[in-house]
Design an enzyme around this catalytic site. Structure first.
Site, PDB file in Angstrom:
ATOM      1  N   CYS A   2     -31.358 -30.757   0.588  1.00  0.00           N
ATOM      2  CA  CYS A   2     -32.678 -30.620  -0.035  1.00  0.00           C
ATOM      3  C   CYS A   2     -33.217 -32.003  -0.352  1.00  0.00           C
ATOM      4  O   CYS A   2     -32.539 -32.826  -0.956  1.00  0.00           O
ATOM      5  CB  CYS A   2     -32.680 -29.806  -1.311  1.00  0.00           C
ATOM      6  SG  CYS A   2     -32.618 -28.054  -1.041  1.00  0.00           S
ATOM      7  N   ARG A  27     -32.154 -33.836   5.194  1.00  0.00           N
ATOM      8  CA  ARG A  27     -31.427 -33.180   4.097  1.00  0.00           C
ATOM      9  C   ARG A  27     -31.612 -31.661   4.096  1.00  0.00           C
ATOM     10  O   ARG A  27     -31.022 -30.960   3.271  1.00  0.00           O
ATOM     11  CB  ARG A  27     -31.910 -33.727   2.748  1.00  0.00           C
ATOM     12  CG  ARG A  27     -31.746 -35.222   2.611  1.00  0.00           C
ATOM     13  CD  ARG A  27     -32.310 -35.681   1.299  1.00  0.00           C
ATOM     14  NE  ARG A  27     -31.503 -35.228   0.199  1.00  0.00           N
ATOM     15  CZ  ARG A  27     -30.486 -35.893  -0.330  1.00  0.00           C
ATOM     16  NH1 ARG A  27     -30.155 -37.067   0.157  1.00  0.00           N
ATOM     17  NH2 ARG A  27     -29.816 -35.409  -1.339  1.00  0.00           N
ATOM     18  N   TRP A  74     -32.828 -26.829   1.990  1.00  0.00           N
ATOM     19  CA  TRP A  74     -31.645 -26.292   2.670  1.00  0.00           C
ATOM     20  C   TRP A  74     -31.178 -25.171   1.742  1.00  0.00           C
ATOM     21  O   TRP A  74     -30.674 -25.425   0.658  1.00  0.00           O
ATOM     22  CB  TRP A  74     -30.576 -27.370   2.831  1.00  0.00           C
ATOM     23  CG  TRP A  74     -29.405 -26.893   3.653  1.00  0.00           C
ATOM     24  CD1 TRP A  74     -29.298 -26.893   5.004  1.00  0.00           C
ATOM     25  CD2 TRP A  74     -28.176 -26.355   3.145  1.00  0.00           C
ATOM     26  NE1 TRP A  74     -28.075 -26.370   5.383  1.00  0.00           N
ATOM     27  CE2 TRP A  74     -27.363 -26.037   4.260  1.00  0.00           C
ATOM     28  CE3 TRP A  74     -27.669 -26.097   1.872  1.00  0.00           C
ATOM     29  CZ2 TRP A  74     -26.093 -25.488   4.131  1.00  0.00           C
ATOM     30  CZ3 TRP A  74     -26.399 -25.543   1.744  1.00  0.00           C
ATOM     31  CH2 TRP A  74     -25.622 -25.248   2.881  1.00  0.00           C
ATOM     32  N   ASN A 100     -33.091 -29.899  -6.237  1.00  0.00           N
ATOM     33  CA  ASN A 100     -31.991 -30.061  -5.283  1.00  0.00           C
ATOM     34  C   ASN A 100     -30.703 -29.796  -6.059  1.00  0.00           C
ATOM     35  O   ASN A 100     -30.436 -30.496  -7.035  1.00  0.00           O
ATOM     36  CB  ASN A 100     -32.018 -31.482  -4.712  1.00  0.00           C
ATOM     37  CG  ASN A 100     -30.730 -31.885  -3.999  1.00  0.00           C
ATOM     38  OD1 ASN A 100     -30.392 -33.059  -3.987  1.00  0.00           O
ATOM     39  ND2 ASN A 100     -30.030 -30.949  -3.411  1.00  0.00           N
ATOM     40  N   GLY A 101     -29.953 -28.798  -5.632  1.00  0.00           N
ATOM     41  CA  GLY A 101     -28.692 -28.490  -6.306  1.00  0.00           C
ATOM     42  C   GLY A 101     -28.520 -26.997  -6.462  1.00  0.00           C
ATOM     43  O   GLY A 101     -29.195 -26.204  -5.800  1.00  0.00           O
ATOM     44  N   GLU A 485     -13.012 -35.098  16.010  1.00  0.00           N
ATOM     45  CA  GLU A 485     -14.391 -35.555  15.830  1.00  0.00           C
ATOM     46  C   GLU A 485     -15.238 -35.192  17.059  1.00  0.00           C
ATOM     47  O   GLU A 485     -16.390 -34.780  16.934  1.00  0.00           O
ATOM     48  CB  GLU A 485     -14.386 -37.070  15.547  1.00  0.00           C
ATOM     49  CG  GLU A 485     -15.743 -37.728  15.400  1.00  0.00           C
ATOM     50  CD  GLU A 485     -16.636 -37.150  14.304  1.00  0.00           C
ATOM     51  OE1 GLU A 485     -16.170 -36.356  13.481  1.00  0.00           O
ATOM     52  OE2 GLU A 485     -17.832 -37.485  14.303  1.00  0.00           O
ATOM     53  N   LYS A 489     -18.542 -32.803  16.872  1.00  0.00           N
ATOM     54  CA  LYS A 489     -19.857 -33.249  17.353  1.00  0.00           C
ATOM     55  C   LYS A 489     -20.456 -32.209  18.288  1.00  0.00           C
ATOM     56  O   LYS A 489     -21.627 -31.863  18.183  1.00  0.00           O
ATOM     57  CB  LYS A 489     -19.662 -34.544  18.105  1.00  0.00           C
ATOM     58  CG  LYS A 489     -20.235 -35.864  17.754  1.00  0.00           C
ATOM     59  CD  LYS A 489     -20.841 -36.243  16.496  1.00  0.00           C
ATOM     60  CE  LYS A 489     -20.335 -35.606  15.272  1.00  0.00           C
ATOM     61  NZ  LYS A 489     -20.343 -36.250  14.031  1.00  0.00           N
ATOM     62  N   GLU A 492     -21.523 -29.073  16.347  1.00  0.00           N
ATOM     63  CA  GLU A 492     -22.666 -29.317  15.470  1.00  0.00           C
ATOM     64  C   GLU A 492     -23.992 -29.284  16.202  1.00  0.00           C
ATOM     65  O   GLU A 492     -24.946 -28.703  15.726  1.00  0.00           O
ATOM     66  CB  GLU A 492     -22.547 -30.721  14.833  1.00  0.00           C
ATOM     67  CG  GLU A 492     -21.628 -30.832  13.666  1.00  0.00           C
ATOM     68  CD  GLU A 492     -21.618 -32.253  13.114  1.00  0.00           C
ATOM     69  OE1 GLU A 492     -21.889 -32.425  11.935  1.00  0.00           O
ATOM     70  OE2 GLU A 492     -21.323 -33.204  13.878  1.00  0.00           O
ATOM     71  N   HIS A 508       1.252 -24.109  21.449  1.00  0.00           N
ATOM     72  CA  HIS A 508       1.511 -23.134  20.383  1.00  0.00           C
ATOM     73  C   HIS A 508       0.309 -22.231  20.132  1.00  0.00           C
ATOM     74  O   HIS A 508       0.160 -21.703  19.044  1.00  0.00           O
ATOM     75  CB  HIS A 508       1.922 -23.869  19.107  1.00  0.00           C
ATOM     76  CG  HIS A 508       3.169 -24.663  19.296  1.00  0.00           C
ATOM     77  ND1 HIS A 508       4.427 -24.100  19.213  1.00  0.00           N
ATOM     78  CD2 HIS A 508       3.355 -25.958  19.632  1.00  0.00           C
ATOM     79  CE1 HIS A 508       5.330 -25.041  19.469  1.00  0.00           C
ATOM     80  NE2 HIS A 508       4.703 -26.168  19.720  1.00  0.00           N
ATOM     81  N   LYS A 607     -27.739 -33.128   6.088  1.00  0.00           N
ATOM     82  CA  LYS A 607     -26.920 -34.289   5.745  1.00  0.00           C
ATOM     83  C   LYS A 607     -26.881 -34.432   4.238  1.00  0.00           C
ATOM     84  O   LYS A 607     -27.731 -33.890   3.543  1.00  0.00           O
ATOM     85  CB  LYS A 607     -27.634 -35.507   6.326  1.00  0.00           C
ATOM     86  CG  LYS A 607     -26.729 -36.465   7.019  1.00  0.00           C
ATOM     87  CD  LYS A 607     -27.553 -37.518   7.674  1.00  0.00           C
ATOM     88  CE  LYS A 607     -26.681 -38.660   8.087  1.00  0.00           C
ATOM     89  NZ  LYS A 607     -25.704 -38.297   9.116  1.00  0.00           N
TER      90      LYS A 607
HETATM   91  N1  HGA Z   1     -30.515 -23.861  -4.834  1.00  0.00           N
HETATM   92  C1  HGA Z   1     -31.819 -24.234  -4.382  1.00  0.00           C
HETATM   93  C2  HGA Z   1     -31.834 -25.653  -3.861  1.00  0.00           C
HETATM   94  C3  HGA Z   1     -30.959 -25.788  -2.672  1.00  0.00           C
HETATM   95  C4  HGA Z   1     -30.388 -27.151  -2.413  1.00  0.00           C
HETATM   96  O1  HGA Z   1     -30.463 -28.092  -3.186  1.00  0.00           O
HETATM   97  N2  HGA Z   1     -29.745 -27.304  -1.273  1.00  0.00           N
HETATM   98  O2  HGA Z   1     -29.117 -28.480  -0.980  1.00  0.00           O
HETATM   99  C5  HGA Z   1     -32.326 -23.283  -3.326  1.00  0.00           C
HETATM  100  O3  HGA Z   1     -31.556 -22.529  -2.720  1.00  0.00           O
HETATM  101  O4  HGA Z   1     -33.520 -23.288  -3.086  1.00  0.00           O
END
Ligand code: HGA
Length: 612
Positions: A2, A27, A74, A100-101, A485, A489, A492, A508, A607
């Site tokens: 985010c 992000r 995100w 963000n969080g 790695e 890659k 991803e 195995h 990221k």
């Molecule tokens: N929890 C919030 C913000 C998401 C976030 O910071 N993601 O890295 C949401 O879901 O909108």
């Protein structure tokens, strides 16, 4: 994850916030939103999808206002949709927030707020926080700053937030705990962002808000308090970032640019740290602990994702040269175990962004138990370098492609330097051996340049295997983390299922997967396990697997059996991970482009993983 941006000043906020969101899109890109304050009213524009979708949506609308804030999401709580996009508003619609969080106790708080008559317009945890602030303000009859401070005492989890208030349209409130936030200081204007990239073209002066701080920002002034209500004196720092570092510079994608930057980024990483003629390594960032390194019992490396792979390379190198036992741990697992950590342990935390939530939590735990903590980070001024006792920056420059490339090789370079430095301190290496190793290391950037010349051949190989649904990457010794790695890659950015395995372990289990459709990429360079790897190649060929081998220039043996060989320059075993990684990065890149994938912003990923 985010990205958040805020602006308060005399310029139009929309273009600043919009451009900032584009810079922070690495992000997260599930949805985007912007709120503007104009003539005492706020205007919120938000849309699921990338920032470009929001830009198009708002194209014909009035976007004036010199205070604004924006968010690129995100999603953690609630699907990516218009209604779950930030900003979110309070029950009375007067307050709006970007976040963000994760608010971990959102469910209990939400229940309580619903019982008090609040109605929610989204499924996010974020919306709960702004309702809580409103409720506290209403009950306590206090100003917004105080209400935010009290509300933050009630939430568990991580946040970087910016809040706008229709009743006080001349200010922004920002706060952080566990998620990053930078405040740019201009003349009569302030900028807020998750990292410095949206700020750099307006001012070089920044304040890194610390965990547990709240800021009240007007055009003329900035007040920073701690959550415990004590006013803080902000430290203004000068940014070293340059604008051109944030552009694609003629490449089609940031990822390709970053792959090609590696000769330079590795040189920058070694600059002033190695003295080949004297056989000496100097690491200013950890020199205070030089004596301590002579007597440590053990090193624990904590990291996530690609950084964890770098940690595995570090394990080989540190054990080989410094003869110190090393354990490499996923930070997310380590933090929730009850690991045995003593004062004689050194914990090395590796994180490109310096903000990885799980790695930060692992550091806090190891610190409480008395370990010495070193950091290996790329982003200067990030949270991890401030949490650790000492550390070494990778100096790779901003990495914008979500899939890490140059940050990985720079981390491996730092770990190589650390291994040699520790060996030097402990006396487990002779000066003449160090002269030999450092002389070669000094020339690794040129060898990487040569490895990059395999690009056309790698593209041809990519064409042949681009439609595969699975792929196996095998290596031995330090070729094993390179294989991991390589597989990561490919997964991803091209969404092909890929596994990295120690070559001998193939028998195995994974060998059962091999048929004529299955590409198997071998790290088959001429090192101590060369003969063994050749046997593993034979085993794959015997089952009709398609072999792609990364070999040392001039190899003849593997060429006889592999379907495709990609050469890299010869080097001592210690440096092979740095070289063998290059064609694997190019391989995933070309396959992803050929499959029409979004290379720089792969689906579901982001990221700077600031949530656990
Ligand atoms: N929890 C919030 C913000 C998401 C976030 O910071 N993601 O890295 C949401 O879901 O909108």
């Amino acid at each position: 994850m985010c990205g958040i941006v805020g602006y308060i000043g005399y310029r139009e906020a929309w273009p600043i916030v919009l451009k900032g969101l584009k810079r922070l899109e690495y992000r997260g890109y599930d949805s985007a939103g912007i709120a503007l304050m104009n003539n005492g009213g706020d205007h919120i524009y938000k849309k699921a999808g990338k920032v470009a979708v929001l830009e198009e949506f708002a194209e014909t609308q009035d976007k004036s206002g010199s205070i604004g804030m924006g968010h690129t999401r995100w999603a953690t709580h609630g699907v990516p949709s218009d209604r779950n996009s930030h900003p979110h508003t309070s029950n009375n619609d007067k307050l709006s927030i970007i976040h963000n969080g994760i608010i971990e106790n959102y469910a209990t708080l939400k229940e309580e707020l619903i019982s008090r008559g609040h109605e929610f317009k989204s499924d996010t945890d974020t919306e709960v926080l702004i309702h809580l602030i409103e409720e506290i303000q209403k009950i306590e009859k206090i100003d917004l700053l105080e209400a935010v401070r009290l509300a933050l005492h009630e939430v568990n989890g991580a946040y970087a937030i910016v809040i706008m208030d229709k009743d006080n349209p001349d200010r922004l409130i920002a706060a952080r705990k566990g998620s990053p936030m930078v405040i740019g200081v201009g003349q009569g204007e302030y900028f807020i962002a998750s990292d410095a990239t949206p700020i750099i073209e307006y001012t070089k002066n920044v304040i890194y808000l610390k965990d547990g701080e709240i800021a009240l920002i007007t055009r003329e002034d900035l007040l920073i308090k701690h959550l415990d209500n004590v006013v803080q004196t902000p430290l203004i720092q000068e940014l070293e970032l340059k604008l051109e570092m944030l552009e694609k510079g003629g490449f089609d994608h940031f990822m390709l640019k970053e792959i090609y930057e590696q000769p330079r980024s590795i040189k920058d990483c070694m600059r002033g740290r190695i003295y080949p003629e004297e056989g000496k390594v100097q690491l200013g960032g950890i020199k205070e602990f030089a004596e301590k390194l002579k007597n440590i019992d053990r090193i624990i490396i904590v990291a996530c994702g690609t950084s964890w792979h770098a940690g595995l390379v570090g394990e080989y190198l540190i054990e080989e040269y410094a003869r110190i036992p090393v354990e490499v741990e996923y930070a997310s697992e380590f933090r929730y175990r009850n690991p045995i950590i003593t004062e004689k342990d050194v914990v090395i935390a590796i994180s490109q962004s310096g903000e990885t939530a799980d790695t930060m939590a692992a550091i806090e735990m190891a610190k409480e138990r008395g370990a010495t903590i070193f950091g290996i980070c790329n982003v200067a001024g990030a949270s991890i370098p401030r949490l650790t006792h000492a550390g070494v920056y990778t100096h790779a420059g901003p990495e914008i492609g979500v899939a890490s490339t140059k940050a990985f090789t720079a981390q491996v370079t730092v770990l190589t330097l650390m291994a040699f430095y520790m060996a030097q301190q402990k006396g487990t290496i002779t000066t003449s051996k160090l002269i030999e190793l450092l002389t070669e290391l000094d020339h690794i950037p040129e060898k990487i340049q040569v490895a990059l010349e395999s690009n056309d051949l790698v593209k041809e190989v990519a064409e042949k295997i681009k439609d595969s649904t699975n792929c196996l990457f095998l290596g031995r010794g330090s070729g094993f983390p390179v294989a991991l790695e390589g597989a990561l890659k490919l997964k991803e950015i091209s969404y092909i299922h890929a596994e990295g395995y120690p070559a001998a372990e193939m028998k195995h289990g994974p060998i059962a997967l091999i048929d004529e459709e299955m590409p198997v990429v071998f790290i088959a360079t001429q090192n101590s396990s060369y003969e063994k790897v050749i046997s593993n190649i034979q085993e794959v060929k015997a089952r009709k697997g398609k072999v792609i081998a990364i070999v040392t220039q001039g190899d003849t043996e593997v060429k006889k059996m592999a379907d495709y060989c990609i050469e890299i320059p010869d080097a001592k075993e210690a440096f092979l991970p740095l070289l063998a990684t290059i064609p694997l990065q190019l391989l995933s890149y070309h396959i992803a482009v050929m499959r029409g994938c979004n290379v720089d912003q792969p689906r579901n990923l982001a990221k700077s993983v600031t949530v656990e």
